[in-house]
Enzyme design. Structure first.
Site, PDB file in Angstrom:
ATOM      1  N   GLU A  94       0.849  -1.202   0.000  1.00 57.97           N
ATOM      2  CA  GLU A  94       0.000   0.000   0.000  1.00 57.97           C
ATOM      3  C   GLU A  94       0.878   1.243   0.000  1.00 57.97           C
ATOM      4  OE1 GLU A  94      -3.255   1.922   3.085  1.00 57.97           O
ATOM      5  OE2 GLU A  94      -3.172  -0.262   2.903  1.00 57.97           O
ATOM      6  N   ASP A  96       0.246   5.332   0.637  1.00 55.55           N
ATOM      7  CA  ASP A  96      -0.802   6.222   1.166  1.00 55.55           C
ATOM      8  C   ASP A  96      -0.427   7.694   1.136  1.00 55.55           C
ATOM      9  OD1 ASP A  96      -2.260   4.017   2.026  1.00 55.55           O
ATOM     10  OD2 ASP A  96      -1.482   4.097   4.066  1.00 55.55           O
ATOM     11  N   GLU A  98      -2.395  10.664   3.161  1.00 52.79           N
ATOM     12  CA  GLU A  98      -3.500  10.987   4.065  1.00 52.79           C
ATOM     13  C   GLU A  98      -3.399  12.461   4.431  1.00 52.79           C
ATOM     14  OE1 GLU A  98      -4.427   6.914   6.478  1.00 52.79           O
ATOM     15  OE2 GLU A  98      -2.653   8.024   7.124  1.00 52.79           O
TER      16      GLU A  98
END
Length: 296
Positions: A94, A96, A98
């Site tokens: 993953e 990311d 954010e």
């Protein structure tokens, strides 16, 4: 710089794909009643009933994904807007972005993370050098067999380098979907959870346009090994992301990354001796990490 080199560097900067409409590439994952379509704009809203999220219809291996995003305006404390790539299963990979909400007047911060074989805990956090609620900015993830690069308006803010030759696993054998969502995370998002979501300011709205995926599409079901083979060039460098010039940052990009780290970095897991008394293996060898700085 040779002409060919200039072309390849340009490819990384602009990508090859024209922007696409949302429903050509993506579909809502949850809370369809929290999606608002206004012409070319897509808005996701968060209220005290629900957030919302969407995901790509296909999975991809290597290439570049980009969204144009305008973040929640005003007091967005407690909210998180995420843009990420992820594979499936307990040993997933993953990448990311954010975006952590803020109280009015405080700078927005962005946290990045990299999961490899189901293990994350590789957070970096930085302040953006602009107000991301006032206009659209581009957020991109570039991925090939040598590196993962997080870019903001084409400025690299993080690089995760392939260090398999040091025995450190690198995410290069699982096809990944592309996702985005908005949700309430006031237990940790703003000042470590000290500032809670003020629902009187709801709905909180993130606005998107111009979705771009310039990557190798992986048909399902195909084994990971077959996808990895299909999506990487052999000798002929037939894929733009496999060009030798894209195996690492160029000099200008390296300087940009140094500037970001020197001026905007708030937290780097590599420098967190409390969490990691033993330096994480990739931080020891990583050209863009060090323990010299104690981030506040």
């Amino acid at each position: 710089m040779s002409k060919m080199l200039g072309v390849f560097v340009g490819l990384l900067l602009v990508g090859l794909a024209a922007s696409a409409k949302f429903d050509e590439l993506f579909q809502p994952s949850w809370a369809m009643d929290h999606f608002i379509h206004e012409g070319e704009l897509l808005k996701l809203k968060l209220d005290n009933y629900s957030g919302a999220g969407f995901g790509s219809k296909s999975k991809y291996m290597f290439g570049k994904v980009t969204i144009l995003l305008k973040l929640v305006e005003g007091d967005s404390a407690g909210t998180v807007t995420a843009f990420y790539m992820s594979s499936d299963g307990p040993t997933h990979n993953e990448f990311d972005f954010e975006f952590l909400g803020n109280t009015t007047g405080e700078p927005y911060s962005v946290q990045t993370n990299v999961y490899v074989n189901g293990v994350g805990n590789r957070e970096q956090r930085l302040n953006l050098w602009f107000d991301p609620t006032k206009d659209f900015h581009t957020y991109s993830i570039f991925w090939n067999q040598r590196q993962v690069v997080f870019l903001v308006d084409e400025t690299p803010i993080r690089v995760h380098t392939n260090l398999e030759h040091k025995g450190i696993p690198f995410p290069k054998d699982q096809a990944m979907g592309v996702y985005s969502s908005i949700w309430n995370a006031d237990d940790w998002a703003t000042q470590g959870g000290r500032v809670k979501t003020d629902w009187s300011h709801a709905p909180f709205v993130a606005t998107y346009k111009d979705f771009q995926i310039d990557a190798c599409e992986c048909p399902v079901p195909v084994t990971s090994a077959d996808s990895a083979k299909k999506c990487s060039s052999s000798e002929d460098n037939k894929y733009w992301w496999d060009q030798p010039t894209l195996s690492e940052l160029n000099l200008h990009q390296s300087h940009q990354l140094m500037w970001v780290r020197a001026n905007h970095m708030l937290y780097d897991y590599c420098a967190d001796t409390a969490r990691f008394p033993v330096v994480p293996a990739e931080c020891v060898h990583h050209p863009h990490h060090s323990r010299e700085t104690n981030y506040h």
